[in-house]
Design a protein around this motif. Sequence first.
Motif, PDB file in Angstrom:
ATOM      1  N   ASP A   1      -0.177   6.589   2.552  1.00  0.00           N
ATOM      2  CA  ASP A   1      -1.366   7.098   3.235  1.00  0.00           C
ATOM      3  C   ASP A   1      -2.167   5.987   3.900  1.00  0.00           C
ATOM      4  OD1 ASP A   1      -0.715   9.611   2.396  1.00  0.00           O
ATOM      5  OD2 ASP A   1      -2.004   9.556   0.629  1.00  0.00           O
ATOM      6  N   ARG A   2      -1.998   4.743   3.419  1.00  0.00           N
ATOM      7  CA  ARG A   2      -2.754   3.627   3.981  1.00  0.00           C
ATOM      8  C   ARG A   2      -1.936   2.799   4.945  1.00  0.00           C
ATOM      9  NH1 ARG A   2      -4.747   0.457  -1.077  1.00  0.00           N
ATOM     10  NH2 ARG A   2      -5.082  -1.149   0.493  1.00  0.00           N
ATOM     11  N   ALA A   3      -0.633   2.783   4.780  1.00  0.00           N
ATOM     12  CA  ALA A   3       0.211   1.918   5.602  1.00  0.00           C
ATOM     13  C   ALA A   3       0.250   2.418   7.044  1.00  0.00           C
ATOM     14  CB  ALA A   3       1.627   1.869   5.029  1.00  0.00           C
ATOM     15  N   VAL A   4       0.326   1.476   7.982  1.00  0.00           N
ATOM     16  CA  VAL A   4       0.456   1.822   9.393  1.00  0.00           C
ATOM     17  C   VAL A   4       1.588   1.009   9.995  1.00  0.00           C
ATOM     18  CG1 VAL A   4      -1.960   2.432   9.689  1.00  0.00           C
ATOM     19  CG2 VAL A   4      -1.240   0.074  10.092  1.00  0.00           C
TER      20      VAL A   4
ATOM     21  N   HIS B   1      -8.696  -1.953   0.725  1.00  0.00           N
ATOM     22  CA  HIS B   1      -8.793  -1.301   2.026  1.00  0.00           C
ATOM     23  C   HIS B   1      -7.723  -1.706   3.029  1.00  0.00           C
ATOM     24  CE1 HIS B   1     -12.594   0.465   0.833  1.00  0.00           C
ATOM     25  NE2 HIS B   1     -13.016  -0.718   0.448  1.00  0.00           N
TER      26      HIS B   1
ATOM     27  N   PRO C   1       0.815  -1.217   0.000  1.00  0.00           N
ATOM     28  CA  PRO C   1       0.000   0.000   0.000  1.00  0.00           C
ATOM     29  C   PRO C   1       0.842   1.258   0.000  1.00  0.00           C
ATOM     30  CG  PRO C   1       0.073  -0.916   2.199  1.00  0.00           C
ATOM     31  CD  PRO C   1       0.772  -1.910   1.298  1.00  0.00           C
TER      32      PRO C   1
ATOM     33  N   VAL D   1      -9.131  -6.913   6.831  1.00  0.00           N
ATOM     34  CA  VAL D   1      -8.665  -5.521   6.755  1.00  0.00           C
ATOM     35  C   VAL D   1      -8.237  -5.036   8.134  1.00  0.00           C
ATOM     36  CG1 VAL D   1      -9.376  -3.141   6.322  1.00  0.00           C
ATOM     37  CG2 VAL D   1      -9.967  -4.943   4.682  1.00  0.00           C
ATOM     38  N   GLU D   2      -9.025  -5.335   9.153  1.00  0.00           N
ATOM     39  CA  GLU D   2      -8.665  -4.917  10.502  1.00  0.00           C
ATOM     40  C   GLU D   2      -7.371  -5.602  10.951  1.00  0.00           C
ATOM     41  OE1 GLU D   2      -8.628  -2.870  13.934  1.00  0.00           O
ATOM     42  OE2 GLU D   2      -9.953  -2.548  12.213  1.00  0.00           O
TER      43      GLU D   2
ATOM     44  N   SER E   1      -4.987  -6.466   9.119  1.00  0.00           N
ATOM     45  CA  SER E   1      -3.861  -5.944   8.338  1.00  0.00           C
ATOM     46  C   SER E   1      -3.153  -4.792   9.030  1.00  0.00           C
ATOM     47  CB  SER E   1      -4.349  -5.497   6.954  1.00  0.00           C
ATOM     48  OG  SER E   1      -5.085  -4.277   7.025  1.00  0.00           O
ATOM     49  N   ARG E   2      -3.788  -4.178  10.021  1.00  0.00           N
ATOM     50  CA  ARG E   2      -3.155  -3.056  10.713  1.00  0.00           C
ATOM     51  C   ARG E   2      -1.868  -3.461  11.422  1.00  0.00           C
ATOM     52  NH1 ARG E   2      -6.109   1.542  11.270  1.00  0.00           N
ATOM     53  NH2 ARG E   2      -8.293   1.463  10.611  1.00  0.00           N
TER      54      ARG E   2
ATOM     55  N   HIS F   1      -4.377  -2.123   5.259  1.00  0.00           N
ATOM     56  CA  HIS F   1      -3.407  -1.142   5.735  1.00  0.00           C
ATOM     57  C   HIS F   1      -1.968  -1.637   5.596  1.00  0.00           C
ATOM     58  CE1 HIS F   1      -6.666   1.218   7.469  1.00  0.00           C
ATOM     59  NE2 HIS F   1      -7.175   0.066   7.884  1.00  0.00           N
TER      60      HIS F   1
END
Length: 318
Positions: A152-155, A302, A149, A269-270, A272-273, A304
């Motif tokens: 802006d999406r990566a955490v 979506h 990603p 998706v959750e 993936s954080r 992260h």
Amino acid sequence: MSNGQVSGGLVIAAVDGSEHSLRALEWARLAALRHGAGLMVAHVLPDVSQLYAGRRSSLHDPNEPEEYADPVGDRVRALLEEGPQYPAQVRYEALEGSVPEALRVVGAENAPLMLVMGSRGRGGFATLMLGSNSRAVAGSARCPVVVVPHEDRAVEDPWGASAGRVVLGLHAAETPEDVLRFAFAEAAARGTTVQVVSAYAVPPGPTALVDAPFEVVPPEGLADGGDGVPAEREMLRAQTERLAPLRARHPDVPVEQAAVPGDAAGRLVEASRSAALVVVGRHHPRRRSLLMGSVAHAVLHHAHGPVAVVPALTDDAD
């Protein structure tokens, strides 16, 4: 850089000079080191360079220089040669044609461990979470495609290089074996855990806790008289049966299992954080449609962190 064959396999990084693709190149460099693989940096030449090459070939003009400017290739070579450790064997390929088709061809011809690309290319609109080229390649390549990603999406860990879990989205009855093999091999290379997430349907009702946090369970904790709802217990047992051969093949890879109600894509998706990588199958192996499955599509758009979309690589491949 070497053009020799690599016994440990090959990781392909697709670059176009954008910062998004350079993030993918860094991810691919680390993946190649982890797997003891070679690294191929594939760049699709811009239209102007392709037109020049075609013109020179058609005119057969010896006065025209054989080489034409390729600033992306020059920049990538400099980054690899001046940067941190890179694989012993690295090669660069300048490709012609449309980006999706050129990458599909190079992936099919080299049978790589994976093809890595950014979620957005140089020409992507800033508001798009997933570029058209990334979507097209992930939906049709005949090898695993990892989409990294944009910033802006990566955490947490932008490179996916930490010891975070490898999260596997599993439909026990339908996910191709190749998807499981990829997830366990990646976890083994990272020395980390595989967290397996499956979803089960929940009848609508006032007590359904679809948005509640899910609980992960080690296989040893699946007792006959567990407290979970029947659908959850059945899903966990189906997982355990499906995972048994992979656990035997990778005894050093810890496994966590989770059966969650409702939406599998949302749970992935959750997850993936904090995951190093989320692994999903491209679509149902018996549906020979070119369309990507809904779970893979949603996670790609979506997530992260990095997402690996794995097709069926055996006789059931599309």
